[in-house]
Design an enzyme around this catalytic site. Structure first.
Site, PDB file in Angstrom:
ATOM      1  N   HIS A  63      19.958 -56.806 -25.373  1.00  0.00           N
ATOM      2  CA  HIS A  63      20.998 -57.668 -25.944  1.00  0.00           C
ATOM      3  C   HIS A  63      22.187 -56.808 -26.343  1.00  0.00           C
ATOM      4  CE1 HIS A  63      18.865 -56.259 -29.486  1.00  0.00           C
ATOM      5  NE2 HIS A  63      19.684 -56.873 -30.323  1.00  0.00           N
ATOM      6  N   HIS A  65      23.898 -56.302 -29.139  1.00  0.00           N
ATOM      7  CA  HIS A  65      24.141 -55.691 -30.449  1.00  0.00           C
ATOM      8  C   HIS A  65      24.378 -54.188 -30.263  1.00  0.00           C
ATOM      9  CE1 HIS A  65      22.205 -59.054 -33.097  1.00  0.00           C
ATOM     10  NE2 HIS A  65      23.499 -59.200 -32.984  1.00  0.00           N
ATOM     11  N   ASP A  67      23.618 -51.475 -31.739  1.00  0.00           N
ATOM     12  CA  ASP A  67      22.569 -50.439 -31.836  1.00  0.00           C
ATOM     13  C   ASP A  67      21.720 -50.351 -30.573  1.00  0.00           C
ATOM     14  OD1 ASP A  67      21.615 -53.019 -32.771  1.00  0.00           O
ATOM     15  OD2 ASP A  67      19.803 -52.057 -33.541  1.00  0.00           O
TER      16      ASP A  67
END
Ligand SMILES: [Zn+2]
Ligand SMILES: [Zn+2]
Length: 306
Positions: A63, A65, A67
């Site tokens: 995904h 995000h 991080d």
């Protein structure tokens, strides 16, 4: 086949853990490395783990995000500074192409090798090349997030030579294809299935590598009877409400998924920065209450999958 954890922290880096990235070493199987997620400084971690950028064949992003993503421009563009790089394929949720194109354009960078970008919007088989099959399914997180199931096809190192010669199929000619389990048409028109002539069969290995998620059915399906399930466990179970409200799982929840999917081994990762490495024993003890064969990943932790 070997898993090498390059980053195991959730959200932010700590002095002990880098953010998410996991290498699947397929050097023996296909002279390639696959990378799952690519948090900031993944190329540093790869260098420390002696993983060659040149061997990268596929990158799977769970995904978007940061991080799990912010190391990607560095990995892709550093690879461009090297000579004669092989083509690569990047898989990830919709938006990843725009991210890469934007970063490359704005920074006046370029890629010197073909990069195919495949955006995922729904569960699908990403590829099947006869050696490996990878499919994905949507997990349950705050943004679209996918988990990956990697299945190696069964192989045989030996053919039943006696059976072949009995049937007048001579050594050499078709053996390489038959060994791979292919269906072959002989010169005399006979169509034979390589698998029917296999001697000893080595069962293919199965893995599930999941992104951030609360417990969901897709996780159980992806991990059905895998040799190794890699599942996030951001918080210990006493912080279940906090974990779930942010789209994450706890130790016990990850272990429950491993048990329900009849996985053989669970490795938890994506550990909250609130925990230190000295907390590992108490974290993994929670998983083992539910699923005995559980381990907690640390950066550079390696697991051979036999
Ligand atoms: Zn995350
Ligand atoms: Zn996330």
């Amino acid at each position: 086949m070997k898993l090498i954890f390059l980053g195991t922290s959730a959200g932010t880096v700590t002095s002990e853990r880098n953010v998410s990235a996991l290498a699947l070493d397929l050097i023996k199987e296909r002279n390639a490395i696959w990378l799952f997620d690519c948090g900031e400084a993944t190329q540093h971690q790869m260098m420390k783990a002696k993983i060659s950028l040149a061997k990268l064949e596929k990158i799977f992003i769970t995904h978007l995000h940061g991080d799990h993503l912010f190391g990607l421009p560095g990995v892709l563009t550093t690879r461009s500074l090297m000579q004669n790089m092989s083509p690569m394929t990047l898989y990830g949720p919709k938006g990843i192409k725009q991210f890469i194109d934007t970063v490359i354009n704005i920074s006046s960078s370029w890629l010197t090798y073909p990069l195919e970008i495949i955006e995922i919007e729904q569960p699908m088989v990403l590829f099947d090349d006869g050696q490996f099959r990878v499919n994905c399914a949507a997990l349950s997180h705050r943004v679209p997030c996918f988990g990956y199931r990697i299945v190696e096809h069964d192989v045989s190192n030996k053919l039943d030579v006696a059976k072949l010669s009995q049937q007048g199929i001579e050594a050499g000619t078709y053996y390489a294809d038959l060994k791979r389990g292919k269906t072959v048409t002989l010169d005399d028109g006979r169509v034979i299935d390589g698998k029917a002539y296999w001697g000893e069969v080595k069962l293919g290995r199965k893995l599930a590598i999941l992104g951030d998620t609360i417990p969901c059915d897709a996780a159980i399906e992806l991990a059905h009877e895998v040799d190794v399930l890699v599942h996030e466990a951001t918080q210990k179970h006493e912080l279940q409400d906090k974990a779930n409200s942010r789209g994450h799982s706890t130790t016990i929840e990850a272990a429950n998924i491993a048990r329900q999917s009849q996985a053989k081994k669970l490795i938890i990762t994506h550990i909250s920065p609130r925990y230190r490495l000295t907390d590992n024993p108490s974290i993994i003890a929670q998983c083992r209450q539910v699923f005995a064969n559980s381990e907690i990943a640390t950066d550079f932790y390696q697991v051979e999958i036999e």
